[in-house]
Design a protein around this motif. Structure first.
Motif, PDB file in Angstrom:
ATOM      1  N   GLN A  31     -15.816  -8.530  -3.783  1.00  0.00           N
ATOM      2  CA  GLN A  31     -15.876  -9.844  -4.418  1.00  0.00           C
ATOM      3  C   GLN A  31     -15.948  -9.715  -5.939  1.00  0.00           C
ATOM      4  OE1 GLN A  31     -17.749  -8.842  -1.794  1.00  0.00           O
ATOM      5  NE2 GLN A  31     -16.762 -10.103  -0.213  1.00  0.00           N
ATOM      6  N   THR A  32     -16.771  -8.771  -6.425  1.00  0.00           N
ATOM      7  CA  THR A  32     -16.887  -8.571  -7.865  1.00  0.00           C
ATOM      8  C   THR A  32     -15.591  -8.030  -8.450  1.00  0.00           C
ATOM      9  OG1 THR A  32     -19.274  -8.226  -7.754  1.00  0.00           O
ATOM     10  CG2 THR A  32     -18.141  -7.328  -9.674  1.00  0.00           C
ATOM     11  N   ALA A  33     -14.959  -7.069  -7.750  1.00  0.00           N
ATOM     12  CA  ALA A  33     -13.685  -6.514  -8.217  1.00  0.00           C
ATOM     13  C   ALA A  33     -12.627  -7.613  -8.327  1.00  0.00           C
ATOM     14  CB  ALA A  33     -13.220  -5.411  -7.273  1.00  0.00           C
ATOM     15  N   GLY A  42     -11.450 -14.307 -14.958  1.00  0.00           N
ATOM     16  CA  GLY A  42     -12.013 -12.985 -15.197  1.00  0.00           C
ATOM     17  C   GLY A  42     -11.335 -12.316 -16.377  1.00  0.00           C
ATOM     18  N   ILE A  43     -11.379 -10.981 -16.400  1.00  0.00           N
ATOM     19  CA  ILE A  43     -10.703 -10.226 -17.455  1.00  0.00           C
ATOM     20  C   ILE A  43      -9.210 -10.156 -17.165  1.00  0.00           C
ATOM     21  CG2 ILE A  43     -10.552  -7.974 -18.611  1.00  0.00           C
ATOM     22  CD1 ILE A  43     -13.528  -7.592 -17.760  1.00  0.00           C
ATOM     23  N   GLY A  44      -8.867  -9.972 -15.889  1.00  0.00           N
ATOM     24  CA  GLY A  44      -7.473  -9.939 -15.463  1.00  0.00           C
ATOM     25  C   GLY A  44      -6.889  -8.548 -15.399  1.00  0.00           C
ATOM     26  N   CYS A  45      -6.337  -8.196 -14.218  1.00  0.00           N
ATOM     27  CA  CYS A  45      -5.695  -6.895 -14.058  1.00  0.00           C
ATOM     28  C   CYS A  45      -4.974  -6.843 -12.712  1.00  0.00           C
ATOM     29  CB  CYS A  45      -6.722  -5.751 -14.117  1.00  0.00           C
ATOM     30  SG  CYS A  45      -7.907  -5.743 -12.760  1.00  0.00           S
ATOM     31  N   ASP A  46      -4.106  -5.829 -12.567  1.00  0.00           N
ATOM     32  CA  ASP A  46      -3.520  -5.517 -11.265  1.00  0.00           C
ATOM     33  C   ASP A  46      -4.482  -4.681 -10.430  1.00  0.00           C
ATOM     34  OD1 ASP A  46      -0.998  -6.779 -11.672  1.00  0.00           O
ATOM     35  OD2 ASP A  46      -0.360  -5.083 -12.905  1.00  0.00           O
ATOM     36  N   GLN A  47      -5.159  -3.731 -11.084  1.00  0.00           N
ATOM     37  CA  GLN A  47      -6.143  -2.882 -10.410  1.00  0.00           C
ATOM     38  C   GLN A  47      -7.361  -2.668 -11.303  1.00  0.00           C
ATOM     39  OE1 GLN A  47      -2.791  -1.607 -10.288  1.00  0.00           O
ATOM     40  NE2 GLN A  47      -2.462  -2.163  -8.148  1.00  0.00           N
ATOM     41  N   ASP A  67      -6.959  -8.083  -5.211  1.00  0.00           N
ATOM     42  CA  ASP A  67      -7.592  -8.871  -4.151  1.00  0.00           C
ATOM     43  C   ASP A  67      -8.951  -8.304  -3.756  1.00  0.00           C
ATOM     44  OD1 ASP A  67      -6.919  -6.601  -2.714  1.00  0.00           O
ATOM     45  OD2 ASP A  67      -5.800  -7.651  -1.149  1.00  0.00           O
ATOM     46  N   GLY A  68      -9.393  -7.237  -4.413  1.00  0.00           N
ATOM     47  CA  GLY A  68     -10.685  -6.628  -4.146  1.00  0.00           C
ATOM     48  C   GLY A  68     -10.651  -5.468  -3.180  1.00  0.00           C
ATOM     49  N   SER A  69      -9.529  -5.252  -2.488  1.00  0.00           N
ATOM     50  CA  SER A  69      -9.445  -4.164  -1.514  1.00  0.00           C
ATOM     51  C   SER A  69      -9.396  -2.819  -2.225  1.00  0.00           C
ATOM     52  CB  SER A  69      -8.209  -4.340  -0.631  1.00  0.00           C
ATOM     53  OG  SER A  69      -7.028  -4.363  -1.409  1.00  0.00           O
ATOM     54  N   GLU A  70     -10.101  -1.831  -1.669  1.00  0.00           N
ATOM     55  CA  GLU A  70     -10.114  -0.489  -2.257  1.00  0.00           C
ATOM     56  C   GLU A  70      -8.985   0.336  -1.643  1.00  0.00           C
ATOM     57  OE1 GLU A  70     -13.209   3.121  -3.435  1.00  0.00           O
ATOM     58  OE2 GLU A  70     -13.908   1.450  -2.197  1.00  0.00           O
ATOM     59  N   GLU A 199       3.348  -4.355  -4.334  1.00  0.00           N
ATOM     60  CA  GLU A 199       2.181  -3.503  -4.112  1.00  0.00           C
ATOM     61  C   GLU A 199       1.218  -4.151  -3.122  1.00  0.00           C
ATOM     62  OE1 GLU A 199       0.275  -1.170  -7.054  1.00  0.00           O
ATOM     63  OE2 GLU A 199       1.694  -1.782  -8.609  1.00  0.00           O
ATOM     64  N   ARG A 200       0.786  -3.345  -2.184  1.00  0.00           N
ATOM     65  CA  ARG A 200      -0.217  -3.766  -1.216  1.00  0.00           C
ATOM     66  C   ARG A 200      -1.471  -4.257  -1.939  1.00  0.00           C
ATOM     67  NH1 ARG A 200      -3.116   1.002   2.203  1.00  0.00           N
ATOM     68  NH2 ARG A 200      -3.313   1.675   0.051  1.00  0.00           N
ATOM     69  N   GLY A 201      -1.819  -5.515  -1.692  1.00  0.00           N
ATOM     70  CA  GLY A 201      -3.037  -6.063  -2.282  1.00  0.00           C
ATOM     71  C   GLY A 201      -2.908  -6.539  -3.713  1.00  0.00           C
ATOM     72  N   ALA A 202      -1.724  -6.372  -4.326  1.00  0.00           N
ATOM     73  CA  ALA A 202      -1.548  -6.790  -5.720  1.00  0.00           C
ATOM     74  C   ALA A 202      -0.289  -7.616  -5.936  1.00  0.00           C
ATOM     75  CB  ALA A 202      -1.523  -5.572  -6.644  1.00  0.00           C
ATOM     76  N   GLY A 203       0.718  -7.477  -5.055  1.00  0.00           N
ATOM     77  CA  GLY A 203       1.955  -8.232  -5.191  1.00  0.00           C
ATOM     78  C   GLY A 203       2.950  -7.542  -6.110  1.00  0.00           C
ATOM     79  N   LEU A 204       3.866  -8.313  -6.676  1.00  0.00           N
ATOM     80  CA  LEU A 204       4.858  -7.761  -7.587  1.00  0.00           C
ATOM     81  C   LEU A 204       4.182  -7.325  -8.881  1.00  0.00           C
ATOM     82  CD1 LEU A 204       7.761 -10.342  -7.170  1.00  0.00           C
ATOM     83  CD2 LEU A 204       7.821  -7.939  -6.489  1.00  0.00           C
ATOM     84  N   THR A 205       4.438  -6.089  -9.303  1.00  0.00           N
ATOM     85  CA  THR A 205       3.886  -5.599 -10.560  1.00  0.00           C
ATOM     86  C   THR A 205       5.021  -5.065 -11.434  1.00  0.00           C
ATOM     87  OG1 THR A 205       3.434  -3.430  -9.577  1.00  0.00           O
ATOM     88  CG2 THR A 205       1.648  -5.029  -9.568  1.00  0.00           C
ATOM     89  N   ARG A 206       4.715  -4.890 -12.713  1.00  0.00           N
ATOM     90  CA  ARG A 206       5.722  -4.401 -13.658  1.00  0.00           C
ATOM     91  C   ARG A 206       6.106  -2.954 -13.377  1.00  0.00           C
ATOM     92  NH1 ARG A 206       8.811  -7.034 -16.798  1.00  0.00           N
ATOM     93  NH2 ARG A 206       8.484  -5.689 -18.606  1.00  0.00           N
TER      94      ARG A 206
END
Length: 268
Positions: A31-33, A42-47, A67-70, A199-206
């Motif tokens: 949840q915090t991630a 939040g701060i904002g990031c892909d990971q 999405d918080g998944s490790e 990306e699994r858990g992050a979607g489309l990334t650059r």
């Protein structure tokens, strides 16, 4: 508790890096991630990357998707951490121990050996992972490779023509992939690879470093390219080296964006 962070990116794939190697932090929940990764509140990031002490290596790197998944591995984050650390290091990840070194233009990372066995990907049942007998609309007969985390790679005439924003989540969550999957669509032109990644858990990334590694390995196994090969992603290019029986070596840029701090209780 006020916590410092570093914001970095590798070809536009961006990260919040928290360093708990000397100053201990509270346990990081999903949840915090996810709250820290939120781009609006939040701060904002892909990971989100958490650095910890390790008995098996110089230090440990833990990776949380937006999405918080490790997850087990992140190639672009490995280059960012190499730049931040400033010297060669062996790093423990859930996908295995990797070796990273800063360079004049970014970093060089030994990502370890790829795995191709169906149960190492993992898949839900046995099949040939070099040309899987499955399809989703125009995407068919992919390769599956585990490079610390699981990837499926589709070679197509034009990767830009694939509706990856729609097909990516469908494939990611298909029951064939019990731990979900990273989805790569690639085309080969003039000896180089053009690549887009869901990306699994992050979607489309650059950009996706492990996706570039997995796709390069799959292309090399099929004889589509030679090593080293350039992999062009929306955010820029990586160079990947690999041959049968050896480890994967990835080289490319990483950049520090800014530094700051936040109150842990605001996101817990």
């Amino acid at each position: 508790m006020r916590v410092p962070f570093i914001k970095m990116h590798g070809l536009g794939n961006d990260f919040i890096i928290l360093d708990a190697r000397e100053a201990q932090l509270p346990d990081l929940s999903e949840q915090t991630a996810a709250a820290l990764a939120n781009r609006r509140t939040g701060i904002g990031c892909d990971q989100l990357i958490l650095l910890e002490t390790s008995d098996a290596a110089d230090f440990r790197m833990r990776i949380f998707n937006s999405d918080g998944s490790e997850v087990e591995a992140c190639g672009n984050a490995s280059r960012a951490v190499a730049l931040m650390h400033g010297e060669r290091a062996c790093v423990e990840t859930d996908g295995g121990i990797i070796t990273l070194s800063p360079t004049n233009s970014g970093a060089r990372v030994d990502m370890g050996e790829p795995a191709f066995e169906w149960d190492a990907i993992p898949l839900d049942y046995a099949m040939d992972t070099a040309a899987m007998p499955v399809s989703w609309e125009m995407l068919a007969n992919p390769s599956a490779v585990n490079v610390g985390n699981p990837h499926v790679v589709f070679f197509v005439p034009d990767c830009e023509a694939v509706p990856l924003d729609r097909l990516g989540p469908e494939i990611e969550h298909d029951p064939l992939f019990p731990e979900r999957i990273n989805v790569n669509v690639a085309d080969v032109r003039d000896g180089a690879i053009n690549l887009r990644v869901w990306e699994r858990g992050a979607g489309l990334t650059r950009a996706c470093g492990t996706g570039a590694c997995a796709t390069a390995v799959a292309a090399l196994k099929r004889g589509l390219v030679t090593s080293p090969v350039t992999v062009n992603l929306p955010g820029g290019a990586l160079t990947i080296e690999w041959s049968e029986g050896s480890t994967i070596v990835m080289e490319g840029p990483a950049t520090e964006a800014f530094r700051g701090s936040f109150e842990w209780a605001d996101y817990a």
